[in-house]
Design a protein around this motif. Structure first.
Motif, PDB file in Angstrom:
ATOM      1  N   UNK A 137     -58.006 -35.660   6.756  1.00 28.88           N
ATOM      2  CA  UNK A 137     -58.163 -36.117   8.064  1.00 28.88           C
ATOM      3  C   UNK A 137     -56.874 -36.599   8.696  1.00 28.88           C
ATOM      4  N   UNK A 138     -56.136 -37.358   7.733  1.00 27.63           N
ATOM      5  CA  UNK A 138     -54.971 -38.094   8.317  1.00 27.63           C
ATOM      6  C   UNK A 138     -53.861 -37.118   8.734  1.00 27.63           C
ATOM      7  N   UNK A 139     -53.599 -36.117   7.778  1.00 37.55           N
ATOM      8  CA  UNK A 139     -52.643 -35.056   7.908  1.00 37.55           C
ATOM      9  C   UNK A 139     -52.846 -33.945   9.123  1.00 37.55           C
ATOM     10  N   UNK A 140     -54.349 -33.792   9.661  1.00 35.83           N
ATOM     11  CA  UNK A 140     -54.587 -32.973  10.559  1.00 35.83           C
ATOM     12  C   UNK A 140     -54.889 -33.660  11.767  1.00 35.83           C
ATOM     13  N   UNK A 141     -55.105 -35.083  11.762  1.00 35.62           N
ATOM     14  CA  UNK A 141     -55.340 -35.952  12.968  1.00 35.62           C
ATOM     15  C   UNK A 141     -56.663 -35.745  13.321  1.00 35.62           C
ATOM     16  N   UNK A 142     -57.761 -35.443  12.753  1.00 32.77           N
ATOM     17  CA  UNK A 142     -58.839 -35.371  13.065  1.00 32.77           C
ATOM     18  C   UNK A 142     -60.050 -35.311  12.028  1.00 32.77           C
ATOM     19  N   UNK A 143     -61.464 -35.584  11.963  1.00 32.25           N
ATOM     20  CA  UNK A 143     -62.246 -35.733  11.054  1.00 32.25           C
ATOM     21  C   UNK A 143     -62.851 -34.387  10.704  1.00 32.25           C
ATOM     22  N   UNK A 144     -63.135 -34.344   9.469  1.00 28.68           N
ATOM     23  CA  UNK A 144     -63.801 -33.237   8.949  1.00 28.68           C
ATOM     24  C   UNK A 144     -64.998 -32.803   9.754  1.00 28.68           C
ATOM     25  N   UNK A 145     -65.545 -31.659   9.801  1.00 32.90           N
ATOM     26  CA  UNK A 145     -66.754 -31.163  10.355  1.00 32.90           C
ATOM     27  C   UNK A 145     -67.639 -30.992   9.252  1.00 32.90           C
ATOM     28  N   UNK A 146     -68.822 -32.208   9.339  1.00 33.16           N
ATOM     29  CA  UNK A 146     -69.555 -32.198   8.286  1.00 33.16           C
ATOM     30  C   UNK A 146     -70.941 -31.609   8.537  1.00 33.16           C
TER      31      UNK A 146
END
Length: 271
Positions: free
Chosen positions: A61-70
């Motif tokens: 999430x940090x390296x992509x800048x958004x949270x995972x889709x759970x």
């Protein structure tokens, strides 16, 4: 988790000049957060997993800048996570009572002296900054990891690094296997650091489990930051004995009149 070692510190012979209110406050806050965790952070149920993903640090999430889709949440999955705030929130969450107890033991034994040396405000900044740097090191080493990381280990590792720099000769009562022995802090903390370093190097990067890289990064950060925060000079002042109180000269008293020696007075050589 801090104590994956056969050396467990119990107490040190390094007294403080005051009550360690920040250290006690951090321990209390960690315990309070733990009491709110579903199932006290144990088990592999959906509720626990969702809680850790909600508040834990996920490198992906940090390296992509958004949270995972759970998917598969018990209710509607959260979609409003601040992934960067997780650098802070993850440091107050623990995966079970043993995880919590080990971290808090190390914080209690070593944190009070760092707080006493730096002062309360500096210690808070130092602690949080060590946790942040430890988290960044973990992300750098595990950029694609989908596993949430939780625990105060990185911040507390910074406290250990600072203690090694400031008080290497302090004696630490240590449980070594099954025997209590006083050992120098340099030995206890150096062995702990080497264990983190070599264990982390031998394990596959990117998986779950213990965040060895965060431990190493936090420890090194603490050793450097405590110097930048003026810890060495403050520790020297702390070790100096207090100056003696000022001496107030006695007021001059009334002059006593000289008396002639009484008759029959014998001096050392006769009358």
């Amino acid at each position: 988790m801090i104590p994956p070692t056969s050396l467990i510190p119990i107490h040190d012979d390094n007294p403080t000049s005051g009550f360690p209110s920040v250290t006690v406050g951090l321990i209390a806050l960690n315990v309070l957060v733990f009491l709110t965790e579903p199932h006290f952070g144990t088990g592999g149920g959906l509720q626990v997993s969702e809680y850790f993903y909600r508040w834990g640090l996920v490198p992906w999430e940090i390296t992509r800048g958004h949270q995972l889709s759970l998917t598969g949440c018990l209710a509607a999955c959260f979609t409003n996570k601040n992934v960067y705030l997780a650098f802070l929130t993850s440091t107050f969450i623990h995966a079970g009572p043993v995880h919590l107890a080990g971290n808090m033991l190390f914080l209690w034994v070593f944190g009070n002296n760092i707080e006493d040396t730096l002062g309360r405000v500096r210690f808070v900044a130092f602690y949080l900054l060590c946790g942040l740097i430890a988290g960044l090191v973990h992300v750098a080493l595990n950029a694609n990891s989908l596993f949430p990381t939780v625990g105060a280990s990185g911040a507390i590792a910074g406290v250990l690094g600072a203690y090694l720099v400031l008080f290497p000769r302090a004696r630490v009562l240590t449980l070594a296997f099954v025997v209590l022995v006083p050992l120098p802090a340099m030995l206890v903390l150096s062995l702990w650091f080497l264990l983190q370093l070599f264990t982390g190097a031998s394990q596959q990067i990117g998986g779950g489990g213990v965040a060895w890289g965060a431990h190493v990064g936090g420890f090194v950060a603490g050793a450097i930051l405590v110097v930048l925060f003026g810890g060495r000079s403050r520790a020297r002042e702390r070790r100096l004995p207090p100056p003696p109180p000022p001496i107030t000269p006695l007021p001059p008293g009334p002059e006593a009149p000289l008396k002639a020696p009484d008759e029959g007075f014998w001096g050392p050589f006769g009358p």
